[in-house]
Design a protein around this motif. Structure first.
Motif, mmCIF file in Angstrom:
data_model
loop_
_atom_site.group_PDB
_atom_site.id
_atom_site.type_symbol
_atom_site.label_atom_id
_atom_site.label_comp_id
_atom_site.label_asym_id
_atom_site.label_seq_id
_atom_site.Cartn_x
_atom_site.Cartn_y
_atom_site.Cartn_z
ATOM 1 N N ALA A 22 0.722 -1.391 -0.124
ATOM 2 C CA ALA A 22 0.086 0.025 -0.078
ATOM 3 C C ALA A 22 0.834 1.304 -0.109
ATOM 4 N N HIS A 23 1.795 1.517 0.945
ATOM 5 C CA HIS A 23 2.685 2.488 0.948
ATOM 6 C C HIS A 23 3.388 2.747 -0.163
ATOM 7 N N GLU A 24 3.792 1.527 -0.950
ATOM 8 C CA GLU A 24 4.640 1.725 -2.332
ATOM 9 C C GLU A 24 3.745 2.131 -3.159
ATOM 10 N N SER A 25 2.441 2.032 -3.233
ATOM 11 C CA SER A 25 1.450 2.599 -4.171
ATOM 12 C C SER A 25 0.942 4.036 -3.778
ATOM 13 N N GLY A 26 1.336 4.296 -2.565
ATOM 14 C CA GLY A 26 1.048 5.701 -2.204
ATOM 15 C C GLY A 26 -0.242 5.868 -1.568
ATOM 16 N N LEU A 27 -0.734 4.607 -0.935
ATOM 17 C CA LEU A 27 -1.734 4.600 -0.288
ATOM 18 C C LEU A 27 -1.623 4.371 1.269
ATOM 19 N N LYS A 28 -2.611 5.162 2.223
ATOM 20 C CA LYS A 28 -2.208 5.097 3.561
ATOM 21 C C LYS A 28 -3.128 3.910 4.043
ATOM 22 N N VAL A 29 -2.851 3.173 5.372
ATOM 23 C CA VAL A 29 -3.523 1.968 5.635
ATOM 24 C C VAL A 29 -4.128 2.442 7.374
ATOM 25 N N ILE A 30 -5.357 2.489 7.636
ATOM 26 C CA ILE A 30 -5.891 2.728 8.673
ATOM 27 C C ILE A 30 -6.629 1.471 9.336
ATOM 28 N N LEU A 31 -6.313 0.990 10.702
ATOM 29 C CA LEU A 31 -6.852 -0.024 11.341
ATOM 30 C C LEU A 31 -8.144 0.411 11.944
ATOM 31 N N ASP A 32 -8.847 -0.640 12.165
ATOM 32 C CA ASP A 32 -10.119 -0.449 13.387
ATOM 33 C C ASP A 32 -9.594 -0.763 14.685
ATOM 34 N N LEU A 33 -9.455 0.047 15.661
ATOM 35 C CA LEU A 33 -9.178 -0.010 16.987
ATOM 36 C C LEU A 33 -10.591 -0.346 17.800
ATOM 37 N N VAL A 34 -10.523 -1.325 18.511
ATOM 38 C CA VAL A 34 -11.704 -1.666 19.280
ATOM 39 C C VAL A 34 -11.505 -1.707 20.600
ATOM 40 N N PRO A 35 -11.542 -0.481 21.092
ATOM 41 C CA PRO A 35 -10.927 -0.464 22.682
ATOM 42 C C PRO A 35 -12.023 -0.742 23.809
ATOM 43 N N ASN A 36 -13.486 -0.501 23.445
ATOM 44 C CA ASN A 36 -14.346 -0.452 24.248
ATOM 45 C C ASN A 36 -14.671 -1.778 25.099
ATOM 46 N N HIS A 37 -14.427 -2.802 24.422
ATOM 47 C CA HIS A 37 -14.631 -4.017 24.952
ATOM 48 C C HIS A 37 -13.809 -5.261 24.124
ATOM 49 N N THR A 38 -13.371 -6.021 24.771
ATOM 50 C CA THR A 38 -12.884 -7.434 24.206
ATOM 51 C C THR A 38 -13.638 -8.558 23.963
ATOM 52 N N SER A 39 -13.125 -9.605 23.540
ATOM 53 C CA SER A 39 -13.933 -10.893 23.459
ATOM 54 C C SER A 39 -13.932 -11.535 25.064
ATOM 55 N N ASP A 40 -14.813 -12.265 25.342
ATOM 56 C CA ASP A 40 -14.601 -12.766 26.663
ATOM 57 C C ASP A 40 -13.693 -13.891 26.726
ATOM 58 N N ARG A 41 -13.118 -14.309 25.477
ATOM 59 C CA ARG A 41 -11.861 -15.215 25.430
ATOM 60 C C ARG A 41 -10.549 -14.408 25.547
ATOM 61 N N HIS A 42 -10.676 -13.165 25.401
ATOM 62 C CA HIS A 42 -9.361 -12.570 25.738
ATOM 63 C C HIS A 42 -8.701 -13.042 27.004
ATOM 64 N N PRO A 43 -7.448 -13.325 27.101
ATOM 65 C CA PRO A 43 -6.817 -13.397 28.208
ATOM 66 C C PRO A 43 -6.905 -12.360 29.653
ATOM 67 N N TRP A 44 -7.091 -11.279 29.012
ATOM 68 C CA TRP A 44 -7.315 -10.495 30.245
ATOM 69 C C TRP A 44 -8.831 -10.766 30.909
ATOM 70 N N PHE A 45 -9.691 -11.084 30.273
ATOM 71 C CA PHE A 45 -11.188 -11.437 30.616
ATOM 72 C C PHE A 45 -11.147 -12.807 31.354
ATOM 73 N N VAL A 46 -10.457 -13.723 30.592
ATOM 74 C CA VAL A 46 -10.277 -15.032 31.244
ATOM 75 C C VAL A 46 -9.641 -14.971 32.821
ATOM 76 N N GLU A 47 -8.630 -14.030 32.931
ATOM 77 C CA GLU A 47 -8.146 -13.787 34.199
ATOM 78 C C GLU A 47 -9.269 -13.067 35.257
ATOM 79 N N ALA A 48 -9.862 -11.833 34.680
ATOM 80 C CA ALA A 48 -10.607 -11.272 35.387
ATOM 81 C C ALA A 48 -11.801 -11.982 36.146
ATOM 82 N N ARG A 49 -12.454 -12.968 35.460
ATOM 83 C CA ARG A 49 -13.400 -13.462 35.939
ATOM 84 C C ARG A 49 -13.310 -14.858 36.839
#
Length: 532
Positions: free
Chosen positions: A90-117
């Protein structure tokens, strides 16, 4: 304060829903290698940046918006090497790359939540939002999940409820906890070091909740047949004042990496949206403006929306416009195929950064999904009222071969029935197609600085006619859009409308002089140019 020449002010963004763009390995689901394969198409279209819906490791309860590893690529989409190859290409072609950030919630299988529960005294417990039951054993308050039912899920093992604004498999993180903030900012830095040019932050207005967990008030304007969560107003569960400090911190993370962009997903009225630019523009560069997604498609309504938005913008803030996304019905189905061309001209001639949704440039329509083919958890949880999002996420229609050239296998969602005719190959060959209109509009935008950086000036009009000017750099461009089916004739003498047509949505009037009268066919828009 943002620089006036920043790339995200000048560029055109293109949202890709990776599952549905191009499958490279024959499993019926789009992937990163498929996106690389289609980069030449995006270059011929003329866009400047691609925004990818989530590609991170996920159980896919909500198709990637339930993340179990923020720094991993889900095997469905490929490998980290595939991601690096995409950024490099993309960068070689002159295109920028934007990612989706999902910080409000995780999966219930995320290690953080597995520990939390695991226990109430686990070090990760406070990374999520836990509350004791009411005395009757019920949920802590009346907050509702946007995907149906209570927003509280009881955890039998620890005897408390956890909060989830969406699915029970998507527990909300506790953004009042500094450790959570630090962990997510480290995630951002990980991807920024990989060369990502910015983030679109999912449901950014949800991040902070009321510290007292007060009940939300009833919605006196609730309409039967609307999603059930709208029965209450999310006064205490969203859009809290403290969220702006969080966004300012996110912005600082990006600013440390130079010329990057922070985009916020925010479904709020215009007057409340403006706060997300932040004090002294220290918040999101682009709080998404979704006003056109639900606007009545009438000239006076659109005129009013533009005026209110332009008036509300803080000094120095940069506007943006959106016609479609992965959560809302396709624009061609909302306004009709003929008006979809007029909508394209509107999007690409208004002041501000435009974002295109994949397939809108070929006029893709909302696809009806049979009940046994529904994949969207929102539709499964709240059936029968038309909330399903599958219909706007169907595979990109590349050509007339089986599965529209998207995959050699049966795709994860059905291809639209019209793909044999409505596809990139056919529409490229048709000189007056909507695809070639989009290409012409993008070329026009890049040729005329007034369309990118010029002023927006409304022009009084009546009926189905929407008029405005963009001026700057020694030229005036007048945009005249007929949002109705009937022809319109307008006297131009003394009105400033004289000039020559630079582009018509019908792609058949280039160079035509306008003097005395401007005649528009039904469902036609034109751009008229003249020098100052």
């Amino acid at each position: 304060m943002a620089e006036s020449g920043a790339w995200w002010r000048q560029g055109i963004f293109y949202q890709i829903y990776p599952r549905s763009f191009q499958d490279s390995d024959g499993d019926g689901v789009g992937d990163l290698a498929g996106i690389v394969h289609r980069l030449p198409y995006l270059l011929t279209l003329g866009v400047d940046a691609i925004w990818l819906s989530p590609i991170f490791t996920s159980p896919m309860a909500d198709f990637g918006y339930d993340i179990s590893d923020y720094t991993g690529i889900d095997p469905l989409f490929g490998t980290m090497e595939d991601f690096d190859a995409l950024v490099r290409a993309a960068h070689e072609s002159g295109l920028k790359v934007i990612l989706d950030l999902v910080p409000n919630h995780t999966s219930d299988r995320h290690p953080w939540f597995v520990e939390a529960r695991r226990s109430r005294d686990n070090p990760r417990r406070d990374w999520y939002i836990w509350r004791d039951p009411k005395p009757d054993g019920g949920p802590p308050n009346n907050w509702l999940s946007e995907f149906g039912g209570s927003a509280w899920q009881y955890d039998q093992a620890t005897g408390q409820y956890y909060y989830h604004a969406f699915l029970a498999q998507q527990p909300d993180l506790n953004w009042r906890n500094p450790a959570v903030r630090a962990a997510v900012y480290d995630v951002m830095r990980f991807w920024l070091r990989k060369g990502v040019d910015g983030f679109r932050v999912d449901v950014i207005w949800h991040l902070i909740k009321d510290a007292e967990f007060r009940d939300n008030p009833a919605n006196p304007g609730y309409i039967e047949g609307r999603p059930p969560h709208e029965r209450i107003l999310p006064r205490h569960s969203t859009d809290q004042p403290e969220v702006h400090q969080v966004i300012a911190e996110m912005r600082k993370v990006l600013d440390a990496f130079g010329d990057r962009v922070l985009i916020g997903e925010i479904y709020l009225p215009i007057e409340r949206l403006m706060a997300y630019y932040g004090k002294d523009l220290s918040g999101a560069h682009l709080p998404f403006n979704f006003a056109l997604l639900s606007a009545p498609w009438h000239a006076r309504d659109i005129e009013r929306i533009i005026a209110e938005y332009e008036t509300a913008l803080p000094p120095g803030a940069w506007p943006n416009w959106v016609l479609g996304n992965h959560d809302r019905p396709r624009v061609a189905s909302r306004v009709g195929a003929e008006q979809a061309r007029v909508a394209a001209m509107l999007l690409l001639t208004l002041r501000g950064t435009p974002t295109l949704y994949y397939g809108d440039e070929i006029g893709m329509r909302q696809v009806a999904i049979a009940p046994d083919g529904v994949r969207d958890p929102f539709e499964k949880n709240v059936p029968g009222i038309g909330v399903g999002r599958d219909g706007c996420r169907t595979p990109m229609q590349w050509n007339a071969t089986p599965n529209a050239g998207f995959s050699t296998a049966a795709p994860w969602l059905p291809v639209a029935e019209d793909f044999m005719h409505e596809n990139v190959v056919n529409l490229t060959a048709d000189k007056r197609s909507i695809l070639n209109l989009y290409r012409a509009l993008i070329r026009l935008r890049k040729r005329h600085v007034a369309l990118v950086a010029g002023h927006y000036r409304p022009v009084a009009a009546e009926g189905d006619l929407l008029l405005y000017r963009r001026d700057g750099e020694g030229e005036i461009l007048t945009i005249a859009l007929n949002l109705g089916d009937d022809p319109v004739s307008l006297a131009t003498e003394g009105s400033g409308l004289e000039g020559q047509i630079l582009l018509s949505t019908h792609l058949d009037r280039d160079g035509e002089p306008i003097h005395g009268t401007l005649d528009l066919r039904g469902n036609e828009g034109v751009v008229i140019g003249r020098s100052l």
